[in-house]
Design a protein around this motif. Structure first.
Motif, PDB file in Angstrom:
ATOM      1  N   PHE A  99       1.005  -1.954   0.150  1.00  0.00           N
ATOM      2  CA  PHE A  99       0.204   0.125   0.098  1.00  0.00           C
ATOM      3  C   PHE A  99       0.775   1.979   0.443  1.00  0.00           C
ATOM      4  O   PHE A  99       0.818   1.914  -0.856  1.00  0.00           O
ATOM      5  CB  PHE A  99      -1.081  -0.332   1.282  1.00  0.00           C
ATOM      6  N   ILE A 100       2.459   1.529   0.466  1.00  0.00           N
ATOM      7  CA  ILE A 100       3.350   2.647   0.890  1.00  0.00           C
ATOM      8  C   ILE A 100       3.114   2.280  -0.501  1.00  0.00           C
ATOM      9  O   ILE A 100       3.628   4.424  -0.880  1.00  0.00           O
ATOM     10  CB  ILE A 100       4.131   2.413   2.108  1.00  0.00           C
ATOM     11  N   GLU A 101       3.814   2.280  -1.042  1.00  0.00           N
ATOM     12  CA  GLU A 101       5.133   2.155  -2.335  1.00  0.00           C
ATOM     13  C   GLU A 101       3.979   2.495  -3.187  1.00  0.00           C
ATOM     14  O   GLU A 101       4.234   3.237  -3.988  1.00  0.00           O
ATOM     15  CB  GLU A 101       5.645   0.689  -2.682  1.00  0.00           C
ATOM     16  N   ALA A 102       2.491   1.705  -3.037  1.00  0.00           N
ATOM     17  CA  ALA A 102       1.215   1.170  -4.075  1.00  0.00           C
ATOM     18  C   ALA A 102       0.710   3.428  -4.392  1.00  0.00           C
ATOM     19  O   ALA A 102       0.599   3.848  -5.436  1.00  0.00           O
ATOM     20  CB  ALA A 102       0.330   1.179  -4.226  1.00  0.00           C
ATOM     21  N   MET A 103       0.813   3.994  -3.439  1.00  0.00           N
ATOM     22  CA  MET A 103       0.436   5.177  -3.671  1.00  0.00           C
ATOM     23  C   MET A 103       1.029   6.091  -3.347  1.00  0.00           C
ATOM     24  O   MET A 103       1.069   7.038  -2.635  1.00  0.00           O
ATOM     25  CB  MET A 103      -0.120   5.219  -1.564  1.00  0.00           C
ATOM     26  N   GLN A 153       6.404   3.604  10.444  1.00  0.00           N
ATOM     27  CA  GLN A 153       7.148   4.126  11.484  1.00  0.00           C
ATOM     28  C   GLN A 153       6.999   5.869  12.060  1.00  0.00           C
ATOM     29  O   GLN A 153       7.544   5.695  13.239  1.00  0.00           O
ATOM     30  CB  GLN A 153       8.668   5.033  10.633  1.00  0.00           C
ATOM     31  N   ILE A 154       5.862   6.139  11.097  1.00  0.00           N
ATOM     32  CA  ILE A 154       5.586   7.138  11.880  1.00  0.00           C
ATOM     33  C   ILE A 154       5.144   7.833  13.156  1.00  0.00           C
ATOM     34  O   ILE A 154       5.746   7.708  14.145  1.00  0.00           O
ATOM     35  CB  ILE A 154       4.749   7.900  11.294  1.00  0.00           C
ATOM     36  N   ALA A 155       3.917   6.059  13.490  1.00  0.00           N
ATOM     37  CA  ALA A 155       3.704   5.707  14.280  1.00  0.00           C
ATOM     38  C   ALA A 155       4.447   5.542  15.513  1.00  0.00           C
ATOM     39  O   ALA A 155       4.047   6.039  16.334  1.00  0.00           O
ATOM     40  CB  ALA A 155       2.388   4.851  14.465  1.00  0.00           C
ATOM     41  N   ALA A 156       5.738   4.739  15.102  1.00  0.00           N
ATOM     42  CA  ALA A 156       6.162   4.208  16.352  1.00  0.00           C
ATOM     43  C   ALA A 156       7.009   5.511  16.648  1.00  0.00           C
ATOM     44  O   ALA A 156       7.271   5.644  17.573  1.00  0.00           O
ATOM     45  CB  ALA A 156       7.132   3.572  15.282  1.00  0.00           C
ATOM     46  N   GLU A 157       7.430   6.858  15.681  1.00  0.00           N
ATOM     47  CA  GLU A 157       8.002   7.377  16.269  1.00  0.00           C
ATOM     48  C   GLU A 157       6.982   8.579  17.455  1.00  0.00           C
ATOM     49  O   GLU A 157       7.359   8.978  18.320  1.00  0.00           O
ATOM     50  CB  GLU A 157       8.522   8.432  14.785  1.00  0.00           C
ATOM     51  N   ILE A 158       6.105   8.624  16.688  1.00  0.00           N
ATOM     52  CA  ILE A 158       5.238   9.650  17.799  1.00  0.00           C
ATOM     53  C   ILE A 158       4.145   8.794  18.902  1.00  0.00           C
ATOM     54  O   ILE A 158       4.577   9.350  20.485  1.00  0.00           O
ATOM     55  CB  ILE A 158       3.929   9.193  17.435  1.00  0.00           C
ATOM     56  N   LEU A 159       4.798   7.897  19.527  1.00  0.00           N
ATOM     57  CA  LEU A 159       4.735   6.559  20.493  1.00  0.00           C
ATOM     58  C   LEU A 159       5.552   6.671  20.984  1.00  0.00           C
ATOM     59  O   LEU A 159       5.830   6.461  22.505  1.00  0.00           O
ATOM     60  CB  LEU A 159       4.171   5.310  20.235  1.00  0.00           C
ATOM     61  N   ASP A 160       7.053   7.247  20.851  1.00  0.00           N
ATOM     62  CA  ASP A 160       8.521   6.314  21.215  1.00  0.00           C
ATOM     63  C   ASP A 160       9.047   7.902  22.661  1.00  0.00           C
ATOM     64  O   ASP A 160       9.584   8.865  22.002  1.00  0.00           O
ATOM     65  CB  ASP A 160       9.291   6.126  20.689  1.00  0.00           C
ATOM     66  N   GLY A 161       8.090   7.842  23.301  1.00  0.00           N
ATOM     67  CA  GLY A 161       8.379   9.017  24.259  1.00  0.00           C
ATOM     68  C   GLY A 161       6.716   9.111  25.395  1.00  0.00           C
ATOM     69  O   GLY A 161       6.496   8.231  25.647  1.00  0.00           O
ATOM     70  N   PRO A 162       7.795  10.442  26.524  1.00  0.00           N
ATOM     71  CA  PRO A 162       6.281  10.662  27.337  1.00  0.00           C
ATOM     72  C   PRO A 162       5.514  10.846  26.505  1.00  0.00           C
ATOM     73  O   PRO A 162       5.338  11.450  25.704  1.00  0.00           O
ATOM     74  CB  PRO A 162       7.203  12.199  27.865  1.00  0.00           C
ATOM     75  N   ARG A 163       4.227  10.739  27.371  1.00  0.00           N
ATOM     76  CA  ARG A 163       2.961  10.836  26.852  1.00  0.00           C
ATOM     77  C   ARG A 163       2.933  12.132  26.847  1.00  0.00           C
ATOM     78  O   ARG A 163       2.022  12.615  26.122  1.00  0.00           O
ATOM     79  CB  ARG A 163       1.572   9.949  27.622  1.00  0.00           C
ATOM     80  N   SER A 206      -4.516   5.168  18.791  1.00  0.00           N
ATOM     81  CA  SER A 206      -5.566   5.951  20.123  1.00  0.00           C
ATOM     82  C   SER A 206      -5.720   4.389  21.208  1.00  0.00           C
ATOM     83  O   SER A 206      -5.931   4.622  22.255  1.00  0.00           O
ATOM     84  CB  SER A 206      -6.795   5.265  19.066  1.00  0.00           C
ATOM     85  N   ARG A 207      -5.237   3.591  20.928  1.00  0.00           N
ATOM     86  CA  ARG A 207      -4.836   2.149  21.603  1.00  0.00           C
ATOM     87  C   ARG A 207      -3.572   3.123  22.680  1.00  0.00           C
ATOM     88  O   ARG A 207      -4.087   2.053  23.779  1.00  0.00           O
ATOM     89  CB  ARG A 207      -4.475   1.201  20.765  1.00  0.00           C
ATOM     90  N   THR A 208      -3.002   3.479  22.052  1.00  0.00           N
ATOM     91  CA  THR A 208      -1.937   3.319  23.702  1.00  0.00           C
ATOM     92  C   THR A 208      -2.435   4.573  24.808  1.00  0.00           C
ATOM     93  O   THR A 208      -1.994   4.925  25.043  1.00  0.00           O
ATOM     94  CB  THR A 208      -0.575   3.687  22.976  1.00  0.00           C
ATOM     95  N   LEU A 209      -3.192   5.827  24.246  1.00  0.00           N
ATOM     96  CA  LEU A 209      -3.432   7.086  24.560  1.00  0.00           C
ATOM     97  C   LEU A 209      -4.475   6.564  26.538  1.00  0.00           C
ATOM     98  O   LEU A 209      -4.597   7.551  26.711  1.00  0.00           O
ATOM     99  CB  LEU A 209      -4.711   7.690  24.335  1.00  0.00           C
ATOM    100  N   ASP A 210      -5.427   4.986  25.671  1.00  0.00           N
ATOM    101  CA  ASP A 210      -6.138   4.925  27.653  1.00  0.00           C
ATOM    102  C   ASP A 210      -6.781   6.229  28.216  1.00  0.00           C
ATOM    103  O   ASP A 210      -7.140   6.556  28.660  1.00  0.00           O
ATOM    104  CB  ASP A 210      -4.510   4.811  28.566  1.00  0.00           C
ATOM    105  N   MET A 231      -2.922   1.798   9.920  1.00  0.00           N
ATOM    106  CA  MET A 231      -1.674   1.813  10.269  1.00  0.00           C
ATOM    107  C   MET A 231      -1.408   2.866  11.095  1.00  0.00           C
ATOM    108  O   MET A 231      -0.097   2.850  12.055  1.00  0.00           O
ATOM    109  CB  MET A 231      -0.727   2.373   9.607  1.00  0.00           C
ATOM    110  N   ILE A 232      -1.963   4.221  11.428  1.00  0.00           N
ATOM    111  CA  ILE A 232      -0.976   5.068  12.615  1.00  0.00           C
ATOM    112  C   ILE A 232      -2.256   5.610  13.572  1.00  0.00           C
ATOM    113  O   ILE A 232      -2.547   5.435  14.631  1.00  0.00           O
ATOM    114  CB  ILE A 232      -1.726   6.666  11.442  1.00  0.00           C
ATOM    115  N   ILE A 233      -3.983   5.961  13.189  1.00  0.00           N
ATOM    116  CA  ILE A 233      -4.499   6.421  14.048  1.00  0.00           C
ATOM    117  C   ILE A 233      -4.580   5.170  15.358  1.00  0.00           C
ATOM    118  O   ILE A 233      -4.999   5.616  16.036  1.00  0.00           O
ATOM    119  CB  ILE A 233      -5.786   6.809  12.927  1.00  0.00           C
TER     120      ILE A 233
END
Length: 199
Positions: free
Chosen positions: A67-71, A79-89, A143-147, A137-139
C-alpha cells in the motif's frame, strides 16, 4: 499451501519479468481503489497482475508495504506511529507536530505529500484508500496507547488540526503560517494537539 510458498509454475501465472514490480504496483493501485485497503489481499493483487502470490511477496513483505509503495507515500506510516509513540505521553502532541511537519519540510517529501493531498481532494477512491490505510497504520495504534475516553476521536481531531496546518502552509500559502519558522509553528501547534489527545 500458503501465499508465500505457493509455486510459481501454477497454470495461468507467469514468472517475474523486467517490469513485474511495476505491474504489481499498478495492479495493487487498482485493487486498493476497487476494494479498499481492508478488502484487498495479496492473492487478489497477484491475480490482477497475472502472477503468483509468492512473487508479490518476493517484492513486498506485507500488504502494508504494498500500500505504501502503491500510493507513493514518502514515509512508512508504521514508522511514523512508532516515532510518535516513543516518548513521554505528555509530549505526544509535540512529537506528532514534529514528525508530521518534518515530512513536509524536505523537498521530496513536500512534493509527494502535495500530490497525495491533491489526489485525495479530487478522487473519492484515493481518499478512501488513504483514510483506510492511515487509520489502520497510524490512528488506531496511537488510539490504543492513549488510554483515554474517545481515543479514536481525539486522534482524529489532532489529525484534522495537522492537515489544516499543512494545507495552509504548503498548499495555500496562507501568511504568516506559510513563512513562519518551523520551530515556532510546532511550538504553537503542540499544546493544541496535546489538548486534543490527553486534555
Amino acid at each position: 499451501m500458503n501465499e508465500r510458498t505457493a509455486g510459481s509454475g501454477r497454470a495461468g501465472r507467469r514468472p517475474g519479468g523486467p517490469d513485474t514490480r511495476g505491474e504489481i504496483l499498478g495492479a495493487a493501485r487498482k485493487a486498493f481503489a476497487d476494494k479498499g485497503f481492508s478488502s484487498t489481499s495479496i492473492r487478489a493483487v497477484a491475480r490482477e497482475a497475472g502472477v503468483d502470490a509468492a512473487l508479490v511477496h518476493h517484492y513486498f513483505d506485507s500488504k502494508d508495504e504494498l500500500f505504501i509503495e502503491a500510493m507513493a507515500i514518502p514515509v512508512d506510516p508504521r514508522q511514523i506511529a512508532a516515532e510518535i509513540l516513543d516518548g513521554p505521553r505528555e509530549e505526544i502532541g509535540r512529537r506528532i507536530a514534529t514528525v508530521f511537519l518534518g515530512i513536509w519540510e524536505s523537498p521530496e517529501g513536500q512534493q509527494r505529500m502535495k500530490a497525495i493531498f491533491r489526489s485525495v481532494v479530487t478522487s473519492d477512491e484515493v481518499a478512501r484508500l488513504m483514510r483506510e490505510g492511515i487509520t489502520q497504520m497510524i490512528i488506531q495504534p496511537i488510539s490504543r496507547t492513549l488510554d483515554v475516553p474517545d481515543a479514536h476521536l481525539r486522534v482524529s481531531l489532532a489529525a484534522t488540526q495537522l492537515i489544516g496546518a499543512a494545507m495552509a502552509r504548503y498548499l495555500v500559502g496562507l501568511e504568516p503560517v506559510a513563512s513562519v519558522d518551523l520551530a515556532t509553528l510546532i511550538d504553537r501547534l503542540a499544546p493544541v494537539l496535546q489538548l486534543h489527545l490527553t486534555g
